[in-house]
Write an enzyme that holds these catalytic residues in place. Structure first.
Site, PDB file in Angstrom:
ATOM      1  N   LEU A 167       0.857  -1.183   0.000  1.00  0.00           N
ATOM      2  CA  LEU A 167       0.000   0.000   0.000  1.00  0.00           C
ATOM      3  C   LEU A 167       0.892   1.231   0.000  1.00  0.00           C
ATOM      4  CD1 LEU A 167      -2.853  -0.735   2.594  1.00  0.00           C
ATOM      5  CD2 LEU A 167      -3.137  -0.341   0.141  1.00  0.00           C
ATOM      6  N   ASP A 168       0.517   2.258  -0.774  1.00  0.00           N
ATOM      7  CA  ASP A 168       1.257   3.516  -0.750  1.00  0.00           C
ATOM      8  C   ASP A 168       1.276   4.075   0.670  1.00  0.00           C
ATOM      9  OD1 ASP A 168       1.612   3.381  -3.483  1.00  0.00           O
ATOM     10  OD2 ASP A 168      -0.159   4.608  -3.930  1.00  0.00           O
ATOM     11  N   PRO A 169       2.303   4.851   1.025  1.00  0.00           N
ATOM     12  CA  PRO A 169       2.361   5.432   2.375  1.00  0.00           C
ATOM     13  C   PRO A 169       1.110   6.220   2.754  1.00  0.00           C
ATOM     14  CG  PRO A 169       4.486   5.663   1.319  1.00  0.00           C
ATOM     15  CD  PRO A 169       3.549   5.121   0.268  1.00  0.00           C
TER      16      PRO A 169
END
Length: 305
Positions: free
Chosen positions: A45-47
């Site tokens: 997951l993206d930050p």
């Protein structure tokens, strides 16, 4: 020889990842909290994204490829009127538009992004180009020319809209970028767009409603966290389960074909159990399973070796 650090603990901890922390950092926190020898995750997951991050511990890491291939569901909000370098709100604005689509126009545009499509990943992604990560090239000021990749989108639904935003749900297969969907949808509608918020609500069999809040990882003790662990086989619900005979189990644990009870399609990927313990992933060969990945799990309490 130095002893490997960490405990031999296996299973899945499903974490509700907050914004502002990377997926690898979450795995590191879980591994530290449980003093686990080995850990990994199934699907970055993206930050800035939140939601389901499935963390595999010990022998469960051998099942990560199965979960990686599973469908995943996202709910996300798109802001119309600007395209950014990262295709989300963290990037610099590349272009703007005064156009704003209504619900009917959005609904009409969605079918072209469903089914088997080709998708160009964001410039800021982990895709490799000539041996370098695209995000490294992008941070150096380049605009990497990434090739389109196949993606299966099972569902893309408009949930809500107002003058400047739209909230959608997408269910897709491996390798999907929600940021690319927002970018390409904005281009198709002639209004430009980027992701403002993104949440993964389920991944394969794992739902965000059953996930551990991230702050619990630091607050809870090991025993409390272990109670939240799911067994290795929790990730294998989409595969047929076959049960090994006593002799078959002995053969499988040695990496050899073993006799099983039950049926599957010849050559189909299955998982094998014996006395309540997951033994392996493998291929059904008609009465036997050829193991591909054998699980070194302890016997259940009360079982005999």
């Amino acid at each position: 020889m130095a002893r490997k650090k960490g405990r031999d603990i296996s299973g899945w901890l499903i974490v509700d990842k907050p914004a502002g922390i990377g997926s690898t950092d979450v795995v590191g926190r879980v591994r530290w909290a449980l003093d686990a020898k080995k850990a990994g995750h199934a699907g970055t997951l993206d930050p800035d994204a939140t939601g389901v991050l499935a963390v595999a511990l010990g022998e469960a890491t051998k099942t990560v490829p199965i979960l990686t291939e599973a469908l995943k569901a996202y709910e996300f909000t798109v802001i119309w009127g600007a395209e950014t370098t990262t295709d989300d709100a963290s990037g610099e604005v590349l272009d703007r538009s005064d156009a704003r689509p209504d619900a009917a126009a959005i609904e009409a545009a969605l079918p072209q992004f469903q089914g088997d499509i080709m998708q160009v990943p964001p410039a800021f992604s982990a895709v490799k180009l000539d041996g370098a990560r695209a995000y490294d090239l992008a941070r150096e000021g380049e605009r990497p020319q990434l090739a389109a990749r196949p993606l299966f989108v099972d569902e893309l639904t408009l949930l809500a809209t107002d003058e400047g935003t739209a909230t959608l749900r997408m269910v897709c297969g491996k390798g999907g970028y929600v940021r690319s969907i927002a970018r390409d949808l904005g281009r198709s509608l002639g209004c430009l767009g980027h992701v403002a918020q993104l949440r993964r609500i389920w991944s394969g069999p794992f739902d965000v409603e059953d996930a551990v809040p991230f702050d619990l990882i630091d607050r809870a003790n090991q025993a409390e966290l272990e109670q939240r662990l799911l067994p290795l086989q929790a990730a294998l619900t989409d595969l047929p389960e076959l049960r090994a005979t006593d002799q078959g189990a002995a053969h499988i644990l040695n990496g050899n074909p073993g006799q099983v009870l039950g049926h599957a399609q010849f050559g189909e990927e299955v998982w094998v159990s014996h006395d309540g313990r997951a033994l392996c992933l493998g291929r059904y060969l008609g009465g036997e399973v050829q193991p591909d990945r054998v699980f070194n799990l302890p016997l259940p309490e009360g079982s005999e070796a």
